[in-house]
Design a protein around this motif. Structure first.
Motif, short mmCIF file in Angstrom:
data_model
loop_
_atom_site.label_atom_id
_atom_site.label_comp_id
_atom_site.label_asym_id
_atom_site.label_seq_id
_atom_site.Cartn_x
_atom_site.Cartn_y
_atom_site.Cartn_z
N ALA A 62 15.19 5.81 0.81
CA ALA A 62 14.21 5.06 0.66
C ALA A 62 14.25 3.83 1.64
N SER A 63 15.69 3.60 1.95
CA SER A 63 15.91 2.50 2.76
C SER A 63 15.51 2.88 4.30
N HIS A 103 4.65 0.32 -0.14
CA HIS A 103 5.39 1.10 -0.27
C HIS A 103 6.75 0.71 -0.13
N SER A 104 6.88 -0.31 0.89
CA SER A 104 8.31 -0.82 1.08
C SER A 104 8.91 -1.65 0.24
N PHE A 137 9.99 0.86 -2.44
CA PHE A 137 11.17 1.58 -2.17
C PHE A 137 12.37 0.73 -2.48
N GLN A 159 9.68 14.71 -1.15
CA GLN A 159 9.27 14.13 -2.18
C GLN A 159 8.37 14.78 -3.19
N ILE A 212 7.35 7.07 -8.25
CA ILE A 212 7.53 6.51 -6.92
C ILE A 212 7.05 7.60 -5.79
N ASN A 213 7.56 8.91 -6.02
CA ASN A 213 7.24 10.01 -5.30
C ASN A 213 5.85 10.29 -5.14
N HIS A 266 3.83 7.86 -3.42
CA HIS A 266 3.85 7.93 -1.93
C HIS A 266 3.34 9.07 -1.22
#
Length: 304
Positions: free
Chosen positions: A84-85, A125-126, A129, A178, A194-195, A198
């Motif tokens: 994620a990072s 998204h950022s 994450f 993902q 989350i996945n 995305h």
């Protein structure tokens, strides 16, 4: 001959504009707000993995077999946070390249408007994450300093097909990974959500990146094509090799030296990465971006 060229160019532009309009329509009807869609309130349930175990850098190694189930789950949580990072890092690069590309272009065009839509998606998204990594109990992972500085240079000088093809590389690798995680009931529910968000929204971004790459390459001669192929391959190498930060092993309570040694030799993980890139490699090949120097970097990154 001139009239034929003009007609062909106009046809391509009309088709591409139609693709962007369809993507805008899709974004208007199918988009998510992570602030409300993701369950941020429920405390982290440590009975779950952070990612599908098969995607762990140590899965299948002797070390993995010796680890307790709790250690395996903690490792996958740390690795998911690291991925994620890395996603945040590259999405920040992506946003800057998109803004530079559309600067002073026709704001009434669907290309311009979808580029802004993609930037808005990437901002959400950022944040998503970042909140997800924090909820997984992970520290902020960053690529090594040298890679950060190379990224700074890349976002400044990359243009045209190199920018869009590099965007595609990052998104394609994450997409396959993902898709597995979001369907896996062993993965903690909020990460699956989350996945899913995305994957749905990045599918539009990938289609846009493919169309833009094709468009720019139509004007590229052999020298430019070879140079851009090399730039994309180098960027891809650093993106993929930065996904799992070496600090995840210490934060999972493992012997770092042993973990790094076994991860580096892990043929199962290398195979998973290669399989995730099969469609991408076909696209790069059809675009004539798999030159001999580029192939060397893709092989080093286990993408081919």
């Amino acid at each position: 001959m001139a009239n034929t060229t003009v007609t062909t160019t106009s046809h391509h532009e009309a088709v591409e504009d139609d693709v962007s309009q369809k993507l805008l329509d899709s974004a208007a009807t199918l988009a998510y707000d992570p602030a409300t869609e993701v369950d941020w309130e429920t405390p982290l349930d440590k009975d779950f993995h952070g990612a599908s175990p098969e995607w762990s850098s140590l899965y299948g190694t002797r070390y993995w077999k010796e680890m307790t189930e709790e250690q395996r789950k903690e490792l996958t949580r740390q690795e998911a946070a690291s991925v994620a990072s890395t996603g945040i890092w590259f999405e920040m690069i992506l946003q800057q390249m998109l803004l530079r590309d559309i600067y002073a272009k026709d704001p009434t065009s669907s290309d311009f408007q979808f580029a802004l839509t993609e930037i808005a998606d990437e901002c959400r998204h950022s944040i998503m994450f970042a909140r997800g990594a924090a909820k997984l109990g992970a520290p902020p992972y960053k690529p090594p300093r040298a890679v950060l500085e190379l990224g700074r240079a890349f976002k400044t000088i990359a243009f045209g097909e190199a920018a869009y093809a590099a965007i595609l590389v990052a998104e394609e690798v994450l997409d396959v990974m993902q898709r597995d995680w979001m369907r896996d009931e062993r993965v903690v529910p909020f990460v699956r959500t989350i996945n899913n968000i995305h994957v749905v929204e990045e599918s539009r971004h990938m289609k846009f990146a493919r169309e833009q790459t094709r468009r720019r390459l139509r004007k590229a001669g052999p020298t430019r094509r070879h140079l851009q192929a090399f730039v994309v391959a180098v960027a891809s190498y650093f993106i993929v090799t930065s996904m799992v930060n070496k600090d995840v092993y210490a934060n999972a309570g493992l012997d770092v030296k042993r973990a790094l040694r076994e991860a580096k030799a892990n043929q199962h993980y290398k195979s998973m990465v290669r399989s995730s890139c099969s469609g991408l490699m076909e696209f790069l090949s059809s675009s004539r971006l798999l030159t001999r120097p580029a192939l060397a970097f893709y092989k080093r990154a286990n993408l081919i």
